[in-house]
Design an enzyme around this catalytic site. Structure first.
Site, PDB file in Angstrom:
ATOM      1  N   TRP A 120       2.489   7.007  12.288  1.00 22.14           N
ATOM      2  CA  TRP A 120       1.083   7.309  11.671  1.00 22.14           C
ATOM      3  C   TRP A 120       0.444   5.890  11.959  1.00 22.14           C
ATOM      4  CZ3 TRP A 120      -1.776   4.385   8.118  1.00 22.14           C
ATOM      5  CH2 TRP A 120      -3.050   4.761   7.947  1.00 22.14           C
ATOM      6  N   TYR A 139      -6.425   8.214  12.783  1.00 22.39           N
ATOM      7  CA  TYR A 139      -6.331   6.856  11.988  1.00 22.39           C
ATOM      8  C   TYR A 139      -7.507   5.849  12.250  1.00 22.39           C
ATOM      9  CZ  TYR A 139      -5.947   1.963  11.204  1.00 22.39           C
ATOM     10  OH  TYR A 139      -6.157   0.419  10.781  1.00 22.39           O
ATOM     11  N   ASP A 157      -6.791  -0.946  17.925  1.00 21.58           N
ATOM     12  CA  ASP A 157      -5.597  -0.814  17.099  1.00 21.58           C
ATOM     13  C   ASP A 157      -4.802   0.574  17.663  1.00 21.58           C
ATOM     14  OD1 ASP A 157      -3.252  -0.659  15.257  1.00 21.58           O
ATOM     15  OD2 ASP A 157      -4.549  -1.180  13.536  1.00 21.58           O
ATOM     16  N   HIS A 167      -3.308 -10.003   9.173  1.00 23.61           N
ATOM     17  CA  HIS A 167      -3.683  -8.849   8.734  1.00 23.61           C
ATOM     18  C   HIS A 167      -4.844  -9.120   7.406  1.00 23.61           C
ATOM     19  CE1 HIS A 167      -2.199  -4.633   6.920  1.00 23.61           C
ATOM     20  NE2 HIS A 167      -2.819  -4.463   8.142  1.00 23.61           N
ATOM     21  N   ASP A 183      -6.471  -3.120   1.522  1.00 25.45           N
ATOM     22  CA  ASP A 183      -5.094  -2.980   1.083  1.00 25.45           C
ATOM     23  C   ASP A 183      -4.575  -4.604   0.602  1.00 25.45           C
ATOM     24  OD1 ASP A 183      -4.587  -1.987   3.653  1.00 25.45           O
ATOM     25  OD2 ASP A 183      -2.762  -2.342   3.222  1.00 25.45           O
ATOM     26  N   HIS A 243     -14.171  -3.568  11.041  1.00 25.76           N
ATOM     27  CA  HIS A 243     -13.777  -2.317  11.485  1.00 25.76           C
ATOM     28  C   HIS A 243     -14.904  -1.417  11.775  1.00 25.76           C
ATOM     29  CE1 HIS A 243      -9.226  -2.258   9.813  1.00 25.76           C
ATOM     30  NE2 HIS A 243      -9.661  -3.394  10.247  1.00 25.76           N
ATOM     31  N   ARG A 265       0.512 -10.675  13.845  1.00 22.80           N
ATOM     32  CA  ARG A 265      -0.393  -9.907  12.670  1.00 22.80           C
ATOM     33  C   ARG A 265      -0.043  -9.866  11.385  1.00 22.80           C
ATOM     34  NH1 ARG A 265      -4.234  -6.111  12.165  1.00 22.80           N
ATOM     35  NH2 ARG A 265      -4.757  -8.113  11.603  1.00 22.80           N
ATOM     36  N   GLU A 273       1.892  -6.282  11.698  1.00 23.33           N
ATOM     37  CA  GLU A 273       1.400  -6.190  10.389  1.00 23.33           C
ATOM     38  C   GLU A 273       2.561  -5.415   9.516  1.00 23.33           C
ATOM     39  OE1 GLU A 273      -2.067  -3.445  11.245  1.00 23.33           O
ATOM     40  OE2 GLU A 273      -0.905  -1.856  10.229  1.00 23.33           O
ATOM     41  N   GLU A 288      -8.592 -10.822  10.609  1.00 19.76           N
ATOM     42  CA  GLU A 288      -9.052  -9.280  10.106  1.00 19.76           C
ATOM     43  C   GLU A 288      -9.811  -9.352   8.762  1.00 19.76           C
ATOM     44  OE1 GLU A 288      -6.110  -6.357   9.293  1.00 19.76           O
ATOM     45  OE2 GLU A 288      -7.411  -4.731  10.162  1.00 19.76           O
ATOM     46  N   ASN A 303       0.853  -1.325   0.032  1.00 20.13           N
ATOM     47  CA  ASN A 303       0.005   0.072   0.054  1.00 20.13           C
ATOM     48  C   ASN A 303       1.070   1.515  -0.040  1.00 20.13           C
ATOM     49  OD1 ASN A 303      -2.308   1.423   0.138  1.00 20.13           O
ATOM     50  ND2 ASN A 303      -2.760   1.000   2.286  1.00 20.13           N
ATOM     51  N   HIS A 355      -1.784   1.573  16.493  1.00 19.78           N
ATOM     52  CA  HIS A 355      -1.153   2.020  15.321  1.00 19.78           C
ATOM     53  C   HIS A 355      -0.005   2.814  15.580  1.00 19.78           C
ATOM     54  CE1 HIS A 355      -1.837   2.716  10.781  1.00 19.78           C
ATOM     55  NE2 HIS A 355      -2.387   1.553  11.006  1.00 19.78           N
ATOM     56  N   GLU A 384      -3.893  -3.867  19.526  1.00 20.17           N
ATOM     57  CA  GLU A 384      -2.692  -4.131  18.366  1.00 20.17           C
ATOM     58  C   GLU A 384      -1.597  -2.921  18.433  1.00 20.17           C
ATOM     59  OE1 GLU A 384      -4.891  -4.210  14.769  1.00 20.17           O
ATOM     60  OE2 GLU A 384      -3.323  -3.830  13.545  1.00 20.17           O
ATOM     61  N   ARG A 435     -13.480  -4.381  15.754  1.00 18.36           N
ATOM     62  CA  ARG A 435     -12.629  -3.392  16.205  1.00 18.36           C
ATOM     63  C   ARG A 435     -13.095  -2.088  16.329  1.00 18.36           C
ATOM     64  NH1 ARG A 435      -7.281  -1.094  12.530  1.00 18.36           N
ATOM     65  NH2 ARG A 435      -9.105   0.229  11.952  1.00 18.36           N
TER      66      ARG A 435
HETATM   67  O1  EZ4 Z   1      -3.145   0.951   8.332  1.00 20.27           O
HETATM   68  O2  EZ4 Z   1      -3.107  -1.704   6.234  1.00 20.27           O
HETATM   69  O3  EZ4 Z   1      -5.090  -3.154  11.370  1.00 20.27           O
HETATM   70  N1  EZ4 Z   1      -5.041  -2.713  10.328  1.00 20.27           N
HETATM   71  C1  EZ4 Z   1      -4.311  -1.725   9.847  1.00 20.27           C
HETATM   72  C2  EZ4 Z   1      -4.411  -1.400   8.585  1.00 20.27           C
HETATM   73  C3  EZ4 Z   1      -3.216  -0.634   7.966  1.00 20.27           C
HETATM   74  C4  EZ4 Z   1      -3.194  -0.560   6.513  1.00 20.27           C
HETATM   75  C5  EZ4 Z   1      -1.862   0.212   5.978  1.00 20.27           C
HETATM   76  O4  EZ4 Z   1      -1.753   0.033   4.723  1.00 20.27           O
HETATM   77  O5  EZ4 Z   1      -3.494  -1.171  10.817  1.00 20.27           O
HETATM   78  O6  EZ4 Z   1      -5.734  -0.512   8.276  1.00 20.27           O
HETATM   79 CO    CO Z   2      -3.324  -2.429  12.294  1.00 22.09          CO
END
Ligand code: EZ4
Ligand code: CO
Length: 431
Positions: free
Chosen positions: A431, A182, A239, A341, A345, A145, A312, A291, A368, A60, A241, A265, A170
């Site tokens: 991010w 995010y 998550d 994961h 994407d 999600h 993940r 991931e 997921e 991605n 992130h 996560e 989630r």
């Molecule tokens: O941000 O796959 O748990 N899932 C994630 C995803 C990631 C994307 C990045 O390309 O964190 O949504």
């Molecule tokens: Co994630």
């Protein structure tokens, strides 16, 4: 390779194991780039008998790097090789490159690996999971999600997922004082579905903002409200992130304990495996990570010290079924389970590969699953099912996914970038 009797050098100049009778030499390999709603890179390998296999090579926001790696440096090495030699091909691509690991290399190897598994299973006339040991369960528990800018919107999104058949969810939420976060849909799209697509199709990445202290104050109250509304049974995930320091993650894990999360996560940036020790010592909230990992080495400390509960990695970013199976077998010795994961994407080809692996392994945890857009489904014809919160890859021979070239031709690649974060003072943040 040394144990094989030297054979006639193949066109690429290596002495690969000779092709077994039956027309399984690789005749061609094509790199298919399309953008049905979002960008996908797909590898299609064809044997001399015309059997085809698909592999997902999507990375991605950096899609063309993998397309070039495959087209310019891998496809020429595949022609003439025996499509049955999956392990040998994996080792050859990993070791002969000399430059090991990294997301581009491992995504490219993954695409070849999955395409060869697809071919082998089609030749056997079996769904791929049968070659991985057969089904260990009836279905694959999947989570979706849900997100919302405030509690009513979040509750709506959770209800919508329950209506769509999800039984594990989630939960991501906006944070007061932070404009764009995010995993939170900007708005309910047409039809009322919250559709969050992280990679924005634009020549530059979108800028989001972040404030960890505000986040840590806000999130526990959100989970308290969700538990009060939806009861104790619904598995809930979250998550982080990669945004917290170890001590911040430890605090969040502790604060979330009353709400019984299925997992927290990516609480800290993933590169530093030791960071998880501190988090682990302070909280019983289950942890998931990986991931953005590419190889088993990214998990070495984490698995041996049992610092997480779920792995993940995507099949597509970790060198394919061959390599992820090894990571998961290693994890199994430490009672660590899978959480493969599966955002949008990961193409339907990558998802199918994940589902066959999920069905076969013993230490399955959860999968997921974000539904792909109708445009994506036009290009990738799938045979997997989703019933009462559980996925199944279906029983078509191979992966069970076909690529529609005509449909794909309508969707040309468009540059797309993941967003990035700045703190209030302008500092770039994870991010
Ligand atoms: O941000 O796959 O748990 N899932 C994630 C995803 C990631 C994307 C990045 O390309 O964190 O949504
Ligand atoms: Co994630």
């Amino acid at each position: 390779m040394t144990t094989h009797t030297p054979t006639t050098p193949t066109p690429q100049g290596s002495t690969a194991p000779s092709a077994t009778p039956g027309g399984t030499a690789i005749r061609s390999a094509e790199v298919l780039v399309s953008s049905p709603g979002r960008n996908f890179v797909t590898l299609r390998i064809t044997t001399s008998d015309g059997v085809t296999g698909l592999g997902d090579a999507t990375l991605n926001g950096r899609e063309l790097a993998v397309a070039s790696y495959l087209r310019d440096h891998v496809v020429p090495l595949l022609i003439g090789r025996d499509a049955h030699t999956i392990e040998d091909t994996w080792q050859f691509l990993y070791r002969s490159a000399y430059w090991r690991r990294g997301p581009v290399t491992m995504a490219a190897i993954a695409a070849v690996d999955v395409a060869l598994w697809d071919i082998k299973a089609k030749l056997a006339g079996l769904p791929l999971y049968q070659l991985l040991g057969g089904a260990s369960r009836r279905g694959i528990m999947a989570y979706g999600h849900a997100s919302g800018r405030d509690l009513p919107e979040l509750f709506d999104s959770i209800r919508q997922h329950l209506d769509e058949g999800y039984r594990s969810i989630r939960v991501q939420t906006s944070v007061p004082g932070v404009d764009a976060v995010y995993g939170v849909a900007a708005q309910a799209s047409e039809g009322g579905r919250y559709d969050y697509e992280p990679a924005r199709r634009a020549p530059l990445p979108a800028e989001e903002d972040w404030d960890t202290r505000a986040y840590l104050r806000h999130v526990p109250g959100v989970f308290e409200a969700v538990r009060a509304e939806f009861g104790p049974e619904l598995p809930l995930l979250h998550d982080g992130h990669h945004r917290m320091t170890p001590i911040q993650a430890a605090r969040l894990g502790k604060d979330l304990e009353p709400y019984d999360l299925f997992w927290l996560e990516d609480c800290t940036p993933a590169e530093n495996q030791e960071a998880l020790r501190l988090v682990r010592h302070h909280t019983t909230t289950p942890l998931a990570i990986g991931e953005i990992f590419n190889t088993v080495w990214d998990y070495q400390t984490i698995i041996r010290e049992q610092l997480v509960d779920y792995v993940r990695s995507a099949v597509t970013h970790t060198g394919g079924i061959t390599a992820l199976r090894r990571i998961l077998d290693f994890a199994a010795q430490y009672q660590i389970k899978s959480g493969i994961h599966g955002p949008t994407d990961i193409s339907p080809v990558g998802m199918a590969a994940a589902l066959h692996l999920d069905l076969a392994i013993h230490n399955f945890g959860i999968q997921e699953y974000m539904k792909h857009s109708p445009l994506t489904d036009e290009v990738f014809r799938q045979s997997f099912t989703f019933v009462d919160g559980h996925l199944h890859p279906g029983d078509a021979p191979g992966l069970g996914v076909e690529h529609d070239d005509e449909a794909a031709a309508r969707f040309e690649y468009q540059p797309a970038y993941l967003p990035f974060n700045r703190l209030k003072d302008g500092t770039v943040h994870d991010w």
